[in-house]
Each structure stands twice: as C-alpha cells, then as structure tokens.
Design an enzyme around this catalytic site. Sequence first.
Site, PDB file in Angstrom:
ATOM      1  CG  ASP A  91      -2.130   0.905   1.054  1.00  0.00           C
ATOM      2  OD1 ASP A  91      -2.976   0.946   1.948  1.00  0.00           O
ATOM      3  OD2 ASP A  91      -2.208   1.594   0.012  1.00  0.00           O
ATOM      4  CG  ASP A 266      -5.642  -5.430   2.261  1.00  0.00           C
ATOM      5  OD1 ASP A 266      -6.286  -4.611   1.571  1.00  0.00           O
ATOM      6  OD2 ASP A 266      -5.208  -5.170   3.421  1.00  0.00           O
TER       7      ASP A 266
HETATM    8  N1  LIG Z   1      -4.400   3.283   0.132  1.00  0.00           N
HETATM    9  C1  LIG Z   1      -5.562   2.950   0.702  1.00  0.00           C
HETATM   10  N2  LIG Z   1      -5.602   1.953   1.604  1.00  0.00           N
HETATM   11  C2  LIG Z   1      -6.809   1.656   2.202  1.00  0.00           C
HETATM   12  C3  LIG Z   1      -6.847   0.658   3.223  1.00  0.00           C
HETATM   13  C4  LIG Z   1      -5.594  -0.124   3.651  1.00  0.00           C
HETATM   14  C5  LIG Z   1      -5.638  -1.507   3.031  1.00  0.00           C
HETATM   15  N3  LIG Z   1      -4.756  -2.434   3.761  1.00  0.00           N
HETATM   16  C6  LIG Z   1      -3.351  -2.118   3.672  1.00  0.00           C
HETATM   17  C7  LIG Z   1      -2.485  -3.074   4.469  1.00  0.00           C
HETATM   18  C8  LIG Z   1      -1.048  -2.741   4.278  1.00  0.00           C
HETATM   19  C9  LIG Z   1      -0.471  -2.490   5.643  1.00  0.00           C
HETATM   20  C10 LIG Z   1      -1.532  -2.659   6.642  1.00  0.00           C
HETATM   21  C11 LIG Z   1      -2.797  -3.036   5.941  1.00  0.00           C
HETATM   22  C12 LIG Z   1      -8.071   0.401   3.845  1.00  0.00           C
HETATM   23  N4  LIG Z   1      -8.373  -0.439   4.873  1.00  0.00           N
HETATM   24  C13 LIG Z   1      -9.698  -0.261   5.091  1.00  0.00           C
HETATM   25  N5  LIG Z   1     -10.391  -0.858   6.065  1.00  0.00           N
HETATM   26  C14 LIG Z   1      -9.724  -1.706   7.038  1.00  0.00           C
HETATM   27  C15 LIG Z   1     -10.786  -1.977   8.084  1.00  0.00           C
HETATM   28  C16 LIG Z   1     -10.244  -2.829   9.162  1.00  0.00           C
HETATM   29  C17 LIG Z   1      -9.518  -2.259  10.215  1.00  0.00           C
HETATM   30  C18 LIG Z   1      -9.030  -3.078  11.219  1.00  0.00           C
HETATM   31  C19 LIG Z   1      -9.289  -4.447  11.193  1.00  0.00           C
HETATM   32  C20 LIG Z   1     -10.017  -4.988  10.133  1.00  0.00           C
HETATM   33  C21 LIG Z   1     -10.490  -4.178   9.112  1.00  0.00           C
HETATM   34  N6  LIG Z   1     -10.247   0.623   4.241  1.00  0.00           N
HETATM   35  C22 LIG Z   1      -9.252   1.062   3.461  1.00  0.00           C
HETATM   36  C23 LIG Z   1      -9.221   2.028   2.446  1.00  0.00           C
HETATM   37  C24 LIG Z   1      -7.993   2.338   1.843  1.00  0.00           C
HETATM   38  C25 LIG Z   1      -7.908   3.384   0.843  1.00  0.00           C
HETATM   39  O1  LIG Z   1      -8.908   4.044   0.474  1.00  0.00           O
HETATM   40  N7  LIG Z   1      -6.679   3.660   0.322  1.00  0.00           N
END
Ligand SMILES: Nc1nc2c(CCNCC3CCCC3)c3[nH]c(NCCc4ccccc4)nc3cc2c(=O)[nH]1
Length: 371
Positions: A91, A266
């Site tokens: 990411d 993911d």
């Molecule tokens: N660039 C970008 N990344 C997003 C992410 C991170 C996705 N995982 C990245 C990995 C790379 C490193 C870490 C993760 C997201 N994660 C979530 N929800 C997670 C919800 C969640 C939170 C905690 C527990 C379970 C679910 N929505 C997201 C939207 C976006 C987005 O718009 N843009």
Amino acid sequence: MTFPFDISATDGRARTGVLKTPRGDIRTPAFMPVGTAATVKALTVDQVKQTGADILLGNTYHLMLRPGPERMERLGGLHKFMGWDKPILTDSGGFQVMSLAGISKVKEEAVTFSSHIDGSKHVLSPERSIEIQADRIGADISMQLDECVAWPAEEPRARSGMELSARWAKRSKDAFGTRDTQALFGIQQGSTFENLRRESSDRLQEIGFDGYAIGGLAVGEGHQAMCEVLDYAPQMLPADRPRYLMGVGKPVDLVEAVWRGVDMFDCVLPTRAGRHGQAWTWDGPINLKNARFAEDQDPLAPEVPCPASTDYSRAYLHHLIRADEILGKILLSWHNIAFFQALTAAMRTAIAEGRFEAFRRDFHARHVSNG
Ligand SMILES: Nc1nc2c(CCNCC3CCCC3)c3[nH]c(NCCc4ccccc4)nc3cc2c(=O)[nH]1
C-alpha cells in the site's frame, strides 16, 4: 507492466482467473494476507505458503519508519529480507499515516507526519511513495498515493478527496513510468457518492493503470452501505483488469464483494482477531476464549487443510488463548489465514462450475446465520 489477467470463467458478475506476474501467478478471487512489518504476524513464510496464499501485502508506512527505505534496499529488498519469493503488493502509506501516525498534514504536494515510533518527521509525496514501494521495497504491485476520506463525508469533502487522489494518481503514474516487471494500481475514491465514483473511475482510466482498487470503503460505513456502493462501483472499472477492494474483510464481505465483481482482497482481521481467540469456520465465527470450548475435544475445522485446523483440540486452543500463550496466537492466525484461502479457493471453483449463486446461498445459510 500490465501483467496478463486471464479470466477463465464468469458467473453473473463474479469472475475467476489468474493474474500472471514474474514472481508467480495469483489465482483470483484472491485473499492477500497482510505482512505489516515484514512479517505476517506470528507465522513463518513457510506456514503462509502452506495456506495457499499466492501474494502478501507489505506496508510502506511501517517499513519507511523501520528499517527505513534505504536500508531495505541495501538489504536486497523486502522479498530477500523476509524470505518470501512470491508476489508482494504494497500500500502507498497514506491510509496508514492517517490511522497510525502522530501529527500529520495533507497538502497538495505531500503528506507530512511524525513517526508513531520515535516522533521523527517524514514526508510522503506520490513520487516518494512510488520510489519507496517500487525501488526500495521492490514491490511487484505498487499502489498510488491517495486520500481516503473518513466516513460519513459530505459530498464537497468527498469530492475534494477524490480530486486530490486523481491528481496524485497522475503524479504516481508519471513517477512510476513504464516498467517491465512491476505493476501500478490506481485507487477509486468518492465515498458513497455514485457520481463521484464515476468521475474517479473515468479519471483513473484516462491515466491508465495495470489494476484498479476500490478505496474509501470499510471505514465504518458497515456491510450494508458497503454493498450498496459495490452494487455499482466495480462495474465502473475496466472488466479486463483486476479489481482490488482495499481492507476487506470478514468472510461474508468477501462473498458479497466477489458476487459484485471484485477480484482481490486484503485484511488484517484473520491474524489480528486470531491473536485474540477469534476463529472463522464454515459454520461461522467462534471465539476460543469462550468457556463452552474448555472440554471440546473436536478439532477447530476438520475441513480446512491446515495442521492448526485439524491437529489440535478446541479445548487445547481454549487453554492456550486463556493462558495468553504464544502458540495460541500462532495456531489461530495460521488457521484463519488457511480458512480465508479455503474460502477464496471454494469461490474460484464455484464460479468455474457456474454455481456461485448456490455457493453464496449455502454460505449464508451455514456461516452467516450462525455468526
Ligand atoms: N491506500 C488505501 N488503503 C486503504 C486501506 C488499507 C488496506 N490495507 C493495507 C495493508 C497494508 C499495511 C496494513 C494493511 C483500507 N483499509 C480499510 N479498512 C480496514 C478496516 C479494518 C480495520 C481493522 C481491522 C479490520 C479491518 N479501508 C481502506 C481504504 C484504503 C484506501 O482508500 N486507500
């Protein structure tokens, strides 16, 4: 590089296929385990491989703070560093900055923030993020830097975030250039506004990407509202390229998103919730802390082909989690990743055999009603 994406079958809006990369094939629908700090927490790469995972996620935000981009490059890049020779998607770091860093500022030029580890100052521009992902970490798939607007958002705020992300998409693509062994994905934004999602999608396609992510979801809107956006958003994106729903999710989220045309996922849930005793099974989620498992001699999930799912009793897992033993975190993380892989494998087969509707109905009956 536009990795070949061969869709072998469709069933309604659901698709199954293979995204072919120099480091290996990714079977879709695909669940990508998250390896935040160069490790899928509590698991060795061999255990992750055994689950059937074809690709892992790396985290630009964490890795740029520790061990740092230049050191990562001097150490040969993330694949060599962690001993994972299959594909890695990273990411871009912006989302993690907003959820983890100390003071942060979003400006046209870049995001500036202070490290949650030692307070040091850092700058993340679209160009710097691409340099870290593609050149220092060595990701096979990089993500554009974007701004994920918090939910709920008024339309003007959602529009400003979507437009900034679209401008950053162009800068990311220009910084990435043309590469023959690495790919770059754009990220659709627009919160829950169909017109904004359409504009975002059109602007991304004008620029042209190897794959398209759906961002801005799983930010508190809930399953129902997310599905309402997915009723139209995936179809705005090119049908011949992979569609990646970021940060999703629970098993039922994956089934409903695949039904609506999503290919890649993911989520930190399988490992994070696993460390706290939560396990997903075909009969729904359970928490091994619960007293009802104290003398349950059955294995966790005999149908899941993973030692953690078949070789230990629920009573033993209950004991380990209650005692906060490291082995408990290992076994439940391992099982959950294996379950998510078994779920996506079952969906691939159901789509290939033209019976995804039945699969979806049976899944709800068996997994959701109990959960
Ligand atoms: N660039 C970008 N990344 C997003 C992410 C991170 C996705 N995982 C990245 C990995 C790379 C490193 C870490 C993760 C997201 N994660 C979530 N929800 C997670 C919800 C969640 C939170 C905690 C527990 C379970 C679910 N929505 C997201 C939207 C976006 C987005 O718009 N843009």
